[in-house]
Design a protein around this motif. Structure first.
Motif, PDB file in Angstrom:
ATOM      1  N   CYS A 103      22.296  12.845   3.718  1.00 15.11           N
ATOM      2  CA  CYS A 103      22.639  11.825   4.710  1.00 15.11           C
ATOM      3  C   CYS A 103      24.077  12.006   5.186  1.00 15.11           C
ATOM      4  CB  CYS A 103      22.444  10.435   4.108  1.00 15.11           C
ATOM      5  SG  CYS A 103      20.760  10.151   3.554  1.00 15.11           S
ATOM      6  N   PRO A 104      24.285  12.899   6.152  1.00 14.68           N
ATOM      7  CA  PRO A 104      25.638  13.154   6.643  1.00 14.68           C
ATOM      8  C   PRO A 104      26.196  11.962   7.422  1.00 14.68           C
ATOM      9  CG  PRO A 104      24.089  14.922   7.277  1.00 14.68           C
ATOM     10  CD  PRO A 104      23.274  13.781   6.778  1.00 14.68           C
ATOM     11  N   PRO A 105      27.494  11.798   7.508  1.00 15.67           N
ATOM     12  CA  PRO A 105      28.502  12.692   6.941  1.00 15.67           C
ATOM     13  C   PRO A 105      28.627  12.515   5.428  1.00 15.67           C
ATOM     14  CG  PRO A 105      29.560  10.824   8.028  1.00 15.67           C
ATOM     15  CD  PRO A 105      28.092  10.694   8.276  1.00 15.67           C
ATOM     16  N   VAL A 106      28.532  13.602   4.703  1.00 15.66           N
ATOM     17  CA  VAL A 106      28.567  13.549   3.238  1.00 15.66           C
ATOM     18  C   VAL A 106      29.113  14.869   2.708  1.00 15.66           C
ATOM     19  CG1 VAL A 106      26.203  14.434   2.842  1.00 15.66           C
ATOM     20  CG2 VAL A 106      27.199  12.805   1.215  1.00 15.66           C
ATOM     21  N   PHE A 107      29.523  14.858   1.468  1.00 17.71           N
ATOM     22  CA  PHE A 107      29.928  16.044   0.703  1.00 17.71           C
ATOM     23  C   PHE A 107      28.983  17.204   1.036  1.00 17.71           C
ATOM     24  CE2 PHE A 107      30.140  17.890  -3.842  1.00 17.71           C
ATOM     25  CZ  PHE A 107      31.398  18.428  -3.656  1.00 17.71           C
ATOM     26  N   SER A 108      29.544  18.350   1.384  1.00 19.38           N
ATOM     27  CA  SER A 108      28.691  19.424   1.907  1.00 19.38           C
ATOM     28  C   SER A 108      28.071  20.318   0.833  1.00 19.38           C
ATOM     29  CB  SER A 108      29.500  20.278   2.886  1.00 19.38           C
ATOM     30  OG  SER A 108      30.621  20.805   2.198  1.00 19.38           O
ATOM     31  N   MET A 109      28.416  20.090  -0.420  1.00 18.85           N
ATOM     32  CA  MET A 109      27.924  20.990  -1.481  1.00 18.85           C
ATOM     33  C   MET A 109      26.401  20.982  -1.613  1.00 18.85           C
ATOM     34  SD  MET A 109      28.932  23.251  -3.594  1.00 18.85           S
ATOM     35  CE  MET A 109      30.668  22.921  -3.298  1.00 18.85           C
ATOM     36  N   TYR A 110      25.784  19.802  -1.375  1.00 19.49           N
ATOM     37  CA  TYR A 110      24.316  19.730  -1.524  1.00 19.49           C
ATOM     38  C   TYR A 110      23.657  20.701  -0.549  1.00 19.49           C
ATOM     39  CZ  TYR A 110      26.342  15.155  -2.762  1.00 19.49           C
ATOM     40  OH  TYR A 110      27.155  14.164  -3.232  1.00 19.49           O
ATOM     41  N   GLU A 111      24.116  20.636   0.689  1.00 24.18           N
ATOM     42  CA  GLU A 111      23.563  21.540   1.711  1.00 24.18           C
ATOM     43  C   GLU A 111      23.891  22.981   1.377  1.00 24.18           C
ATOM     44  OE1 GLU A 111      23.828  21.111   5.862  1.00 24.18           O
ATOM     45  OE2 GLU A 111      24.112  18.941   5.794  1.00 24.18           O
ATOM     46  N   HIS A 112      25.091  23.196   0.905  1.00 27.62           N
ATOM     47  CA  HIS A 112      25.566  24.552   0.639  1.00 27.62           C
ATOM     48  C   HIS A 112      24.683  25.250  -0.400  1.00 27.62           C
ATOM     49  CE1 HIS A 112      28.514  27.781   0.325  1.00 27.62           C
ATOM     50  NE2 HIS A 112      28.421  27.661  -0.978  1.00 27.62           N
ATOM     51  N   VAL A 113      24.400  24.573  -1.501  1.00 21.41           N
ATOM     52  CA  VAL A 113      23.598  25.235  -2.529  1.00 21.41           C
ATOM     53  C   VAL A 113      22.151  25.400  -2.053  1.00 21.41           C
ATOM     54  CG1 VAL A 113      25.061  24.389  -4.418  1.00 21.41           C
ATOM     55  CG2 VAL A 113      22.963  23.197  -3.916  1.00 21.41           C
TER      56      VAL A 113
END
Ligand SMILES: *Cc1c(COP(=O)(O)O)cnc(C)c1O
Length: 354
Positions: free
Chosen positions: A104-114
């Motif tokens: 649920c952006p805007p949020v910490f991008s690490m979830y998407e990154h992994v």
């Protein structure tokens, strides 16, 4: 009590996979003649005693954490930062090119990154503008549309917006979604709220992470904590690299857990700093909006975030420019610093004329 069969959620090939059995796990005694791990028995070229492998399951830390949080040791996974916890969780439960996560952006991008690194599908449902709360109807339709959805990622307090996500909404997701609901509590200590860890008994699909990187001030030790039901932790342990948390980080964590009151002291200084920044920012004309914060950072909006960002850099003040994130046009995120740093930031900001 929500019953979820974790064995049906985990990637099928992991269900019957055996954990890597390290030398240190096959014999657990402390004394003996250790000729099992091909270590150098004499010592270490670096000086000091670094010749033995560390505990792969970090049991001493888990014992302490289990007492603090009132959970069983088997419900705890420790990682090389919570980044690793996120990575191992995603790799245990999401099949590349088949399964999906929801963020649920805007949020910490690490979830998407992994997820992206593993070729796992990413569903995005924006937070509601300005309140930055979950858009529940839109999340519900994604759940209905996507049978391949495995994990919903929630960050509360949310990075970078700073607000807590309504507990009622999280609870509805825990009840309605039959995949995992992940709650990132990296900033929980600054919010004064109680942890979701205490609800693990109620929800089989709840996964919570915390970290030593923020309130504990131990970012360089790289130590993250994930709490979940035992079966989730079991599968994560099955696929993790055996010695994922090094000896020094383990020792530091043990020391820190004996001094939790020091963390509380930092938290109260940082929340006082946050209040100071909030008050000051509200009176600076160029600042159009200051968003409420339950964390150790503040999101604020100006007319031209890129120009202000560049100006601050010229004065050697580095903040996070979130101008290009969804819903965050004109927004910068500033971390709470020391008293002197906060004052310096405010005084430089006051001198800005543009
Ligand atoms: C900083 C942060 C973390 C912590 O990451 P580590 O890998 O433990 O340092 C986790 N989640 C969020 C939202 C963060 O901002």
């Amino acid at each position: 009590m929500k019953k979820i069969n974790i064995d049906e959620l985990v990637r099928p090939h992991i269900l019957h996979m055996k954990p890597y059995s390290s030398a240190r796990l096959e014999y657990e005694g402390n004394d003996g003649v250790f000729l099992d791990a091909n270590e150098n028995p004499y010592g270490s070229v670096s000086g000091g005693q670094h010749n033995r492998y560390p505990d792969p399951l970090q049991m001493q830390i888990k014992e302490k954490l289990a007492k603090v949080e009132q959970v069983r040791e088997e419900q705890i996974f420790l990682g090389n930062g919570s980044d690793e916890c996120i990575d191992v969780l995603v790799r245990a439960f999401c099949e590349p090119q088949k399964d999906a996560i929801l963020v649920c952006p805007p949020v910490f991008s690490m979830y998407e990154h992994v997820a992206e690194a593993q070729n796992i599908d990413i569903a995005r449902v924006l937070l509601q503008p300005e309140t930055f709360q979950l858009d529940m109807p839109a999340i519900r339709s994604k759940i209905a549309e996507m049978p391949n959805l495995k994990i919903i990622f929630i960050c509360s307090p949310n990075n970078p917006t700073g607000n807590l996500i309504h507990a009622d909404d999280i609870e509805v997701l825990l009840q309605e979604f039959s995949g995992l609901v992940f709650v990132d509590e990296a900033y929980l200590d600054f919010s004064g709220q109680t942890t979701w860890v205490h609800r693990l008994q109620e929800f089989d699909n709840l996964v919570v992470i915390q970290t030593f990187s923020k309130s504990y001030g131990m970012a360089d030790a790289r130590l993250g904590i994930l709490y979940a039901q035992e079966r989730v932790v079991h599968f994560m342990n099955t696929i993790k690299l055996p010695y994922n948390v090094n000896q020094y980080s383990q020792e530091l964590a043990l020391k820190a857990l004996d001094k939790i009151s020091v963390k509380d002291q930092y938290v109260s200084e940082l929340t006082a700093g946050r209040d100071y920044l909030m008050n000051e920012l509200a009176f600076i004309p160029l600042v159009q909006k200051v968003y409420p914060s339950d964390a150790n950072y503040i999101l604020f909006r100006v007319q031209d975030a890129n120009a202000l960002y560049a100006y601050l850099i010229q004065h050697k003040i580095i903040v996070r420019n979130r101008d290009s994130a969804p819903l965050l046009k004109g927004c910068l995120r500033v971390s709470v610093g020391t008293e002197a740093e906060n004052q310096r930031f405010i005084s430089v900001l006051k001198q800005y004329s543009n």
